[in-house]
Design a protein around this motif. Structure first.
Motif, PDB file in Angstrom:
ATOM      1  N   MET A 631      49.166  34.023 -30.067  1.00  0.00           N
ATOM      2  CA  MET A 631      47.833  35.103 -29.542  1.00  0.00           C
ATOM      3  C   MET A 631      47.539  36.367 -30.655  1.00  0.00           C
ATOM      4  O   MET A 631      46.575  36.674 -30.757  1.00  0.00           O
ATOM      5  N   GLU A 632      48.734  36.648 -30.954  1.00  0.00           N
ATOM      6  CA  GLU A 632      48.430  37.734 -32.005  1.00  0.00           C
ATOM      7  C   GLU A 632      47.957  37.371 -33.251  1.00  0.00           C
ATOM      8  O   GLU A 632      47.152  38.086 -33.648  1.00  0.00           O
ATOM      9  N   THR A 639      39.964  40.061 -35.207  1.00  0.00           N
ATOM     10  CA  THR A 639      39.830  41.314 -35.429  1.00  0.00           C
ATOM     11  C   THR A 639      39.176  41.468 -37.086  1.00  0.00           C
ATOM     12  O   THR A 639      38.386  42.142 -37.116  1.00  0.00           O
ATOM     13  N   SER A 640      39.807  40.442 -37.855  1.00  0.00           N
ATOM     14  CA  SER A 640      39.311  40.639 -39.236  1.00  0.00           C
ATOM     15  C   SER A 640      37.843  40.026 -39.444  1.00  0.00           C
ATOM     16  O   SER A 640      37.152  40.349 -40.159  1.00  0.00           O
ATOM     17  N   ILE A 644      34.717  41.748 -40.810  1.00  0.00           N
ATOM     18  CA  ILE A 644      33.693  41.248 -41.787  1.00  0.00           C
ATOM     19  C   ILE A 644      32.154  41.266 -41.481  1.00  0.00           C
ATOM     20  O   ILE A 644      31.292  41.649 -42.014  1.00  0.00           O
ATOM     21  N   MET A 645      32.154  40.739 -40.007  1.00  0.00           N
ATOM     22  CA  MET A 645      30.842  40.841 -39.503  1.00  0.00           C
ATOM     23  C   MET A 645      30.109  42.135 -39.168  1.00  0.00           C
ATOM     24  O   MET A 645      28.897  42.135 -39.674  1.00  0.00           O
ATOM     25  N   GLN A 646      31.080  43.165 -39.131  1.00  0.00           N
ATOM     26  CA  GLN A 646      30.547  44.426 -39.125  1.00  0.00           C
ATOM     27  C   GLN A 646      30.053  44.788 -40.281  1.00  0.00           C
ATOM     28  O   GLN A 646      28.892  45.627 -40.509  1.00  0.00           O
ATOM     29  N   THR A 647      30.911  44.718 -41.232  1.00  0.00           N
ATOM     30  CA  THR A 647      30.339  44.986 -42.590  1.00  0.00           C
ATOM     31  C   THR A 647      29.321  44.287 -43.318  1.00  0.00           C
ATOM     32  O   THR A 647      28.282  44.940 -43.765  1.00  0.00           O
TER      33      THR A 647
END
Length: 699
Positions: A631-632, A639-640, A644-647
């Motif tokens: 899960m981690e 999160t990564s 990336i999508m936010q960038t």
């Protein structure tokens, strides 16, 4: 008038004719007389009765008067009488002050006769034709009649004038009349004509209105002039407000540069007349129209650049720092400077360098902030300073950094007053309006600037002697939790919303105090304060509530996840301790169900059962640990991916903004090109050249 007495004299002895009877006989005389003198006398008599017997004259004589305007064009005297009579019919008596009910009846009569007059569009066309007459009485009375028609029925008359051949051009000729009375009344006529009609505004602008109006303003003494300057400025505002085409024409014609001399003030500014205050106020409004935030960004930036290059911004800053300027002019000047520098890096840098003529010299920003946090200053002036501060920091990260730097310990100069010290003083003063203004101003210093949000966390305040300093963030929340004024609460909530938004470190500092979240939760679920707020405060507080509510949702979600994980870990630890103590009876039911019943019934059940239980528990712990690691990993991957999508989203948004800016610039270039082509065509036509349109060339 002799005809009136003749008509009255034919009545039987002792009987006087009524007004209606007299007017009817006069109308018959106008219709039947073949001699011009008889018709002229009859029209003059009708004119003398038109104010007292307005209804009768309007009902009986209007058609006869219109025929006079058509048939007796060669006699200017009878034309003047007829136009005067029509004016009296459609216009209320301005010399007297009738009672309210009487005034309403007068207005209703004016609207009724105006509708009757414009019911036939040819009447307006006829009136426009009469304005070409050079005779003073005909032209002046025609202007007055058309003006009152526009006041009563503006849109219908505008539509008729717009489609009349050379209609607007004939009215523009009034500004070139050498007789000031006609020229001045022509200004009033054009004011009414251009109200709310973009098409007429464009035609008037292309009829060289800007050049002529600026000439009149200069001839009349600019800001020191009289009512004529005011009328010219009102007409300019009509032509430019919400009309991007005229604004572009005004800028391209270099008329912005011609406004600079308007704002030259001397050292002694005491004793301004009311007319000068009005004129300068309208001049400032004219500057604001050109750089209004509602205009397109490209047009506003171009006008801001022109105002800086020609020295207009510098002249406005001189008024800003001058002494003796009336308060309302100072307020409007602050608002004007605000919009001239808003979003313009060059103009903002210049404004930051302006110093007040004091000893020692102080930056203009500091002097303005001193007025903002001074409770003795007028409310509108303080709001204007806040707006100026907002515009100075709009898209100005450099300016934001300079303001925040004056609050940091390493840059504070105790010997001089800084912007940061004034904002802190206003934020925690006893005046609630100062609290609100300072909080909103400080919020604009943090707007969309993560670096300054983090820097401001370093600010420490000494609240009292003998106690350790507290952070600015904590002191703000402390005041918010106290019973302070509603304006103070709204301002602090706006500051906290801006500060904590998209700033994880600020969120951590906010949550570090355990009293903050319960207080905000309680505050959100009570409506005691909301009911006492005005409409503006309620809107601001609603925005603050929504932002804080999002924080609380995120905090509660994190808290629930933490509690769930803690419960699972505690359960595993309890099971492990139970197995190590060797207590078979305390094993949880799920584990017992997994045991083989045959093993429990063996001859020596204690050792095998204990070993088997320990083995099964260890396997379950190992499986849970592997699941946790998986899960981690999935969380880290998600999160990564999200980062990336936010960038990518940020890049796409930036590309979209750049594309929109390029599109605006292209549209502006196309508009400029069309304007230049049209100007060149007009020049060729003036030189006698035949210019064919693109449609004619294609055919």
């Amino acid at each position: 008038m002799n005809y009136i007495w003749e008509a009255v004299g034919r009545q039987p002895p002792g009987q006087q004719p009524s007004g209606a009877e007299t007017i009817q006989k006069l109308c018959d005389r106008v219709a039947s007389s073949t001699l011009l003198e008889d018709r002229r006398d009859a029209v003059r008599a009708i004119k003398s009765l038109s104010k007292k017997y307005r209804v009768e004259v309007g009902t009986m004589a209007m058609d006869h008067l219109l025929r006079i305007l058509q048939s007796d064009r060669t006699d200017t005297e009878i034309l003047g009488y007829a136009l005067d009579t029509l004016y009296n019919i459609v216009c209320s008596d301005e010399e007297e002050e009738p009672e309210e009910n009487q005034q309403k009846q007068e207005d209703d009569l004016g609207a009724r006769f105006t509708e009757e007059f414009i019911g036939e569009p040819d009447n307006i066309t006829l009136l426009l034709t009469l304005l070409e007459e050079f005779d003073f009485h005909v032209r002046w009375r025609g202007v007055k009649l058309l003006t009152v028609l526009l006041k009563s029925q503006c849109a219908p008359v505008q539509s008729i004038v717009l489609v009349s051949p050379m209609g607007v051009s004939r009215l523009m000729d009034l500004l070139a009349d050498s007789r000031e009375v006609i020229r001045n009344d022509g200004l009033l006529l054009l004011q009414q004509l251009t109200k709310g009609n973009t098409a007429i505004q464009k035609i008037v602008a292309f009829e060289n209105a800007f050049e002529r109006l600026l000439e009149i303003i200069t001839e009349e003494g600019s800001s020191d002039g009289g009512i004529v300057v005011e009328d010219c400025l009102l007409l300019l505002l009509n032509l430019l407000k919400n009309n991007s085409s005229n604004q572009n024409f005004f800028k391209e014609g270099s008329y912005i540069q011609k406004m600079k001399p308007w704002f030259e003030v001397g050292d002694d500014n005491s004793g301004w007349s009311a007319q000068k205050v009005t004129n300068l106020h309208l001049m400032l409004q004219l500057v604001r129209v050109m750089v209004s935030p509602v205009n397109s960004p490209g047009a506003t930036a171009s006008c801001q650049k022109a105002m800086f290059q020609c020295g207009l911004l510098q002249q406005l800053c001189t008024i800003l720092m001058a002494t003796g300027v009336p308060a309302d002019i100072l307020t409007e000047t602050i608002n004007t400077v605000s919009e001239v520098i808003r979003g313009s890096e060059v103009n903002q840098d210049y404004f930051a360098s302006v110093n007040a003529p004091s000893n020692p010299p102080r930056p203009a920003i500091v002097v303005l902030l001193m007025s903002m946090v001074n409770e003795r200053q007028p409310f509108v002036l303080r709001c204007a300073v806040l707006y100026c501060f907002q515009c100075f920091l709009y898209k100005n990260h450099k300016g934001q950094g300079e303001i925040v730097a004056t609050l940091l310990p390493s840059t504070i100069d105790a010997s001089s007053m800084s912007a940061g010290q004034l904002l802190c003083g206003g934020l925690f003063s006893a005046d609630s309006l100062s609290n609100w203004c300072a909080a909103v101003a400080l919020a604009h210093a943090l707007q969309d600037n993560l670096t300054q949000k983090e820097q401001l966390l370093r600010v420490q305040l000494a609240t009292s002697l003998g106690k350790p300093p507290v952070s600015l963030l904590q002191q703000s929340t402390n005041i918010l939790s106290q019973g302070s004024h509603v304006q103070t609460k709204v301002g602090l909530l706006m500051l906290l919303c801006t500060w904590i938004s998209n700033c994880p470190i600020a969120v951590m500092h906010f949550l570090h105090n355990q009293d903050n979240v319960p207080f905000v939760s309680f505050y959100l679920h009570t409506h005691t304060y909301t009911h006492t707020l005005s409409h503006t405060h309620t809107h601001s507080l609603t925005h603050a509530h929504s932002t804080v509510f999002v924080w609380l949702q995120e905090v509660e979600l994190l808290r629930a996840q933490l509690q769930s994980q803690s419960a699972e870990i505690a359960q595993l630890q309890r099971e492990k301790h139970q197995l190590l103590r060797g207590s078979d009876t305390t094993v949880s039911v799920p584990i017992i169900c997994l045991l083989n019943i045959s093993v429990l019934k063996s001859s020596n059940p204690v050792i095998p059962g204990r070993s088997l239980l320990l083995s099964v528990c260890q396997e379950q712990v190992q499986a849970l640990l592997e699941s946790k690691e998986l899960m981690e990993k999935e969380l880290s991957s998600a999160t990564s991916s999200a980062a990336i999508m936010q960038t990518e989203k940020s890049k796409l948004q930036q590309e979209l903004q750049e594309s929109k800016k390029e599109q605006d610039d292209l549209l502006m270039l196309l508009a400029d090109q069309d304007q230049k082509i049209l100007s060149l065509k007009h020049r060729l036509e003036d030189l006698g050249e035949t210019v064919r349109s693109s449609d004619d060339s294609d055919s």
